[in-house]
Every structure is written in structure tokens, then in C-alpha cells.
Scaffold this motif. Structure first.
Motif, PDB file in Angstrom:
ATOM      1  N   GLU A 129      19.386  -8.939   5.068  1.00  0.00           N
ATOM      2  CA  GLU A 129      18.403  -9.728   4.322  1.00  0.00           C
ATOM      3  C   GLU A 129      17.058  -9.734   5.038  1.00  0.00           C
ATOM      4  O   GLU A 129      15.996  -9.572   4.417  1.00  0.00           O
ATOM      5  N   LYS A 130      17.059  -9.892   6.359  1.00  0.00           N
ATOM      6  CA  LYS A 130      15.819  -9.863   7.145  1.00  0.00           C
ATOM      7  C   LYS A 130      15.132  -8.494   7.018  1.00  0.00           C
ATOM      8  O   LYS A 130      13.924  -8.402   6.860  1.00  0.00           O
ATOM      9  N   LEU A 131      15.949  -7.451   7.108  1.00  0.00           N
ATOM     10  CA  LEU A 131      15.393  -6.096   7.008  1.00  0.00           C
ATOM     11  C   LEU A 131      14.786  -5.846   5.622  1.00  0.00           C
ATOM     12  O   LEU A 131      13.735  -5.196   5.491  1.00  0.00           O
ATOM     13  N   GLU A 132      15.426  -6.373   4.593  1.00  0.00           N
ATOM     14  CA  GLU A 132      14.903  -6.200   3.236  1.00  0.00           C
ATOM     15  C   GLU A 132      13.575  -6.944   3.055  1.00  0.00           C
ATOM     16  O   GLU A 132      12.668  -6.457   2.375  1.00  0.00           O
ATOM     17  N   LYS A 133      13.445  -8.110   3.675  1.00  0.00           N
ATOM     18  CA  LYS A 133      12.176  -8.848   3.628  1.00  0.00           C
ATOM     19  C   LYS A 133      11.074  -8.043   4.327  1.00  0.00           C
ATOM     20  O   LYS A 133       9.958  -7.933   3.846  1.00  0.00           O
ATOM     21  N   GLN A 134      11.427  -7.502   5.493  1.00  0.00           N
ATOM     22  CA  GLN A 134      10.456  -6.668   6.214  1.00  0.00           C
ATOM     23  C   GLN A 134      10.067  -5.453   5.380  1.00  0.00           C
ATOM     24  O   GLN A 134       8.890  -5.071   5.325  1.00  0.00           O
ATOM     25  N   LEU A 135      11.052  -4.860   4.735  1.00  0.00           N
ATOM     26  CA  LEU A 135      10.791  -3.696   3.894  1.00  0.00           C
ATOM     27  C   LEU A 135       9.853  -4.060   2.733  1.00  0.00           C
ATOM     28  O   LEU A 135       8.928  -3.311   2.422  1.00  0.00           O
ATOM     29  N   ALA A 136      10.078  -5.216   2.135  1.00  0.00           N
ATOM     30  CA  ALA A 136       9.216  -5.664   1.039  1.00  0.00           C
ATOM     31  C   ALA A 136       7.780  -5.855   1.523  1.00  0.00           C
ATOM     32  O   ALA A 136       6.822  -5.492   0.829  1.00  0.00           O
ATOM     33  N   GLN A 137       7.625  -6.424   2.732  1.00  0.00           N
ATOM     34  CA  GLN A 137       6.278  -6.609   3.292  1.00  0.00           C
ATOM     35  C   GLN A 137       5.594  -5.269   3.542  1.00  0.00           C
ATOM     36  O   GLN A 137       4.417  -5.084   3.232  1.00  0.00           O
ATOM     37  N   VAL A 138       6.329  -4.329   4.110  1.00  0.00           N
ATOM     38  CA  VAL A 138       5.763  -3.007   4.415  1.00  0.00           C
ATOM     39  C   VAL A 138       5.361  -2.300   3.120  1.00  0.00           C
ATOM     40  O   VAL A 138       4.279  -1.692   3.036  1.00  0.00           O
ATOM     41  N   GLU A 139       6.218  -2.380   2.098  1.00  0.00           N
ATOM     42  CA  GLU A 139       5.890  -1.730   0.825  1.00  0.00           C
ATOM     43  C   GLU A 139       4.681  -2.382   0.161  1.00  0.00           C
ATOM     44  O   GLU A 139       3.840  -1.701  -0.429  1.00  0.00           O
ATOM     45  N   SER A 140       4.565  -3.695   0.282  1.00  0.00           N
ATOM     46  CA  SER A 140       3.405  -4.396  -0.259  1.00  0.00           C
ATOM     47  C   SER A 140       2.117  -3.935   0.436  1.00  0.00           C
ATOM     48  O   SER A 140       1.097  -3.663  -0.197  1.00  0.00           O
ATOM     49  N   GLU A 141       2.194  -3.841   1.761  1.00  0.00           N
ATOM     50  CA  GLU A 141       1.040  -3.382   2.538  1.00  0.00           C
ATOM     51  C   GLU A 141       0.684  -1.939   2.183  1.00  0.00           C
ATOM     52  O   GLU A 141      -0.496  -1.579   2.089  1.00  0.00           O
ATOM     53  N   LEU A 142       1.687  -1.117   1.970  1.00  0.00           N
ATOM     54  CA  LEU A 142       1.448   0.280   1.579  1.00  0.00           C
ATOM     55  C   LEU A 142       0.737   0.361   0.230  1.00  0.00           C
ATOM     56  O   LEU A 142      -0.160   1.176   0.037  1.00  0.00           O
ATOM     57  N   ARG A 143       1.173  -0.493  -0.710  1.00  0.00           N
ATOM     58  CA  ARG A 143       0.515  -0.488  -2.031  1.00  0.00           C
ATOM     59  C   ARG A 143      -0.962  -0.837  -1.912  1.00  0.00           C
ATOM     60  O   ARG A 143      -1.802  -0.301  -2.620  1.00  0.00           O
ATOM     61  N   GLN A 144      -1.273  -1.756  -0.992  1.00  0.00           N
ATOM     62  CA  GLN A 144      -2.670  -2.154  -0.802  1.00  0.00           C
ATOM     63  C   GLN A 144      -3.492  -1.062  -0.128  1.00  0.00           C
ATOM     64  O   GLN A 144      -4.654  -0.850  -0.462  1.00  0.00           O
ATOM     65  N   LYS A 145      -2.899  -0.374   0.809  1.00  0.00           N
ATOM     66  CA  LYS A 145      -3.669   0.556   1.640  1.00  0.00           C
ATOM     67  C   LYS A 145      -3.626   2.011   1.186  1.00  0.00           C
ATOM     68  O   LYS A 145      -4.529   2.771   1.496  1.00  0.00           O
ATOM     69  N   ASP A 146      -2.587   2.404   0.487  1.00  0.00           N
ATOM     70  CA  ASP A 146      -2.441   3.807   0.106  1.00  0.00           C
ATOM     71  C   ASP A 146      -3.102   4.054  -1.247  1.00  0.00           C
ATOM     72  O   ASP A 146      -2.465   4.386  -2.230  1.00  0.00           O
ATOM     73  N   ASN A 147      -4.455   3.887  -1.288  1.00  0.00           N
ATOM     74  CA  ASN A 147      -5.216   4.185  -2.504  1.00  0.00           C
ATOM     75  C   ASN A 147      -6.645   4.569  -2.129  1.00  0.00           C
ATOM     76  O   ASN A 147      -7.084   4.357  -0.998  1.00  0.00           O
ATOM     77  N   ASP A 148      -7.349   5.138  -3.082  1.00  0.00           N
ATOM     78  CA  ASP A 148      -8.705   5.639  -2.809  1.00  0.00           C
ATOM     79  C   ASP A 148      -9.680   4.520  -2.460  1.00  0.00           C
ATOM     80  O   ASP A 148     -10.559   4.694  -1.619  1.00  0.00           O
ATOM     81  N   GLY A 149      -9.545   3.382  -3.114  1.00  0.00           N
ATOM     82  CA  GLY A 149     -10.462   2.266  -2.844  1.00  0.00           C
ATOM     83  C   GLY A 149     -10.407   1.816  -1.398  1.00  0.00           C
ATOM     84  O   GLY A 149     -11.440   1.607  -0.756  1.00  0.00           O
ATOM     85  N   TYR A 150      -9.196   1.682  -0.861  1.00  0.00           N
ATOM     86  CA  TYR A 150      -9.034   1.265   0.534  1.00  0.00           C
ATOM     87  C   TYR A 150      -9.597   2.330   1.469  1.00  0.00           C
ATOM     88  O   TYR A 150     -10.265   2.017   2.452  1.00  0.00           O
ATOM     89  N   ARG A 151      -9.339   3.596   1.137  1.00  0.00           N
ATOM     90  CA  ARG A 151      -9.858   4.679   1.980  1.00  0.00           C
ATOM     91  C   ARG A 151     -11.392   4.662   1.999  1.00  0.00           C
ATOM     92  O   ARG A 151     -12.004   4.859   3.042  1.00  0.00           O
ATOM     93  N   LYS A 152     -11.993   4.470   0.826  1.00  0.00           N
ATOM     94  CA  LYS A 152     -13.467   4.452   0.757  1.00  0.00           C
ATOM     95  C   LYS A 152     -14.037   3.301   1.564  1.00  0.00           C
ATOM     96  O   LYS A 152     -15.055   3.455   2.254  1.00  0.00           O
ATOM     97  N   GLN A 153     -13.419   2.133   1.482  1.00  0.00           N
ATOM     98  CA  GLN A 153     -13.914   0.970   2.212  1.00  0.00           C
ATOM     99  C   GLN A 153     -13.812   1.136   3.717  1.00  0.00           C
ATOM    100  O   GLN A 153     -14.638   0.635   4.451  1.00  0.00           O
TER     101      GLN A 153
END
Length: 158
Positions: A129-153
Motif C-alpha cells: 500500500e505504501k509503495l502504491e501511494k509512492q507510485l501514485a505520487q511519482v506518476e502525478s509528478e511525471l504527468r506535470q513535468k513530462d510535457n512541452d509546457g514544463y520543458r519550455k518554462q
């Protein structure tokens, strides 16, 4: 009868002229009123229409770049040492660098893979359960950062 007939004819002619003059004046007044109404209608249309900028044609060059008398800008004169100033300096190049952002995203992707592996191999439910929470956080962060807008900024220019 001769004098009265002439006088009566003159009165009739004068009356006709007066009537014609009055008719002309009436027609002129009507035309003026129509012109005023048309002008008022145009003014209302102008007021109702949205205001727009208007292009005024002219020289495209800014005033600072051209002298007022129409001549070309003067070339720089010789310096104190008698040499002309060095105009051969090359234009500076500007490069965009997204390496830092790319490394950050790669790091998050590796962490996601590791967490998925740990979840698969884990037998303890609480740990899973702890690992799944960590995984959810990492995937959320990836969604925010793995896009053109974040790269441009977060691009670094040098």
C-alpha cells in the motif's frame, strides 16, 4: 377694365410666384431635415460600432534609425587612434538547453519502474500500500513535468 385686368393679372402672377417660392422653401427644409436624420443615423451607427485602431501608413523605419533630412544614417567615424571601430564582431548565438529537465524526467521514470517492480515482488499488504501511494505520487509528478509546457518554462538559455 384694362387697368384692373393688368393689375389682377399681376396679382395672380405674384401669387403664383409666392406659392412657388414657398414650395421651394418647403422642399429645401424637407431635404435639410432628411439630411439631418441621415447624419443622426450615421452617428448612431458609429457610436454603436466597436472602436477599432486605424492603420496610418508611413515609414516603417523608426525615427531614431533615420535622420530627419532623409539621408542615410552616418557611418561611425574613426576613433582616437585613427582606426575605424571594429564592426566585425560576430552575432551572439543563443542556445536552449533542456538537459536538466530531461534528466529529472528520466529519474522519475526509473523510480516509477523500480516502484512497480517492488510492488510485484512485495508480499506484505501494508508495504504494498505504501509503495502504491509512492507510485501514485511519482506518476502525478511525471504527468506535470513530462510535457512541452514544463520543458519550455524550465529551459535554460545560454
Amino acid at each position: 377694365m384694362g387697368v384692373q385686368g393688368v393689375y389682377a393679372g399681376t396679382q395672380t402672377a405674384d401669387l403664383q410666384q409666392a406659392l412657388q417660392k414657398a414650395a421651394r422653401e418647403r422642399a429645401l427644409r424637407e431635404e435639410e431635415e432628411k439630411a439631418k436624420e441621415a447624419s443622426a443615423a450615421q452617428n448612431l451607427q458609429r457610436e454603436a460600432a466597436p472602436k477599432r485602431d486605424q492603420y496610418i501608413p508611413g515609414d516603417a523605419a523608426p525615427k531614431a534609425a533615420r535622420p530627419e533630412d532623409g539621408r542615410k544614417p552616418e557611418e561611425p567615424q574613426e576613433g582616437k587612434d585613427g582606426k575605424k571601430p571594429d564592426n566585425s564582431r560576430k552575432a551572439e548565438k543563443c542556445t536552449a538547453n533542456t538537459d536538466k529537465v530531461d534528466r529529472e524526467i528520466e529519474k522519475l521514470k526509473k523510480k516509477r519502474q523500480e516502484l512497480k517492480e517492488q510492488i510485484r515482488t512485495c508480499s506484505d499488504d501494508d508495504e504494498k500500500e505504501k509503495l502504491e501511494k509512492q507510485l501514485a505520487q511519482v506518476e502525478s509528478e511525471l504527468r506535470q513535468k513530462d510535457n512541452d509546457g514544463y520543458r519550455k518554462q524550465h529551459t535554460v538559455f545560454s
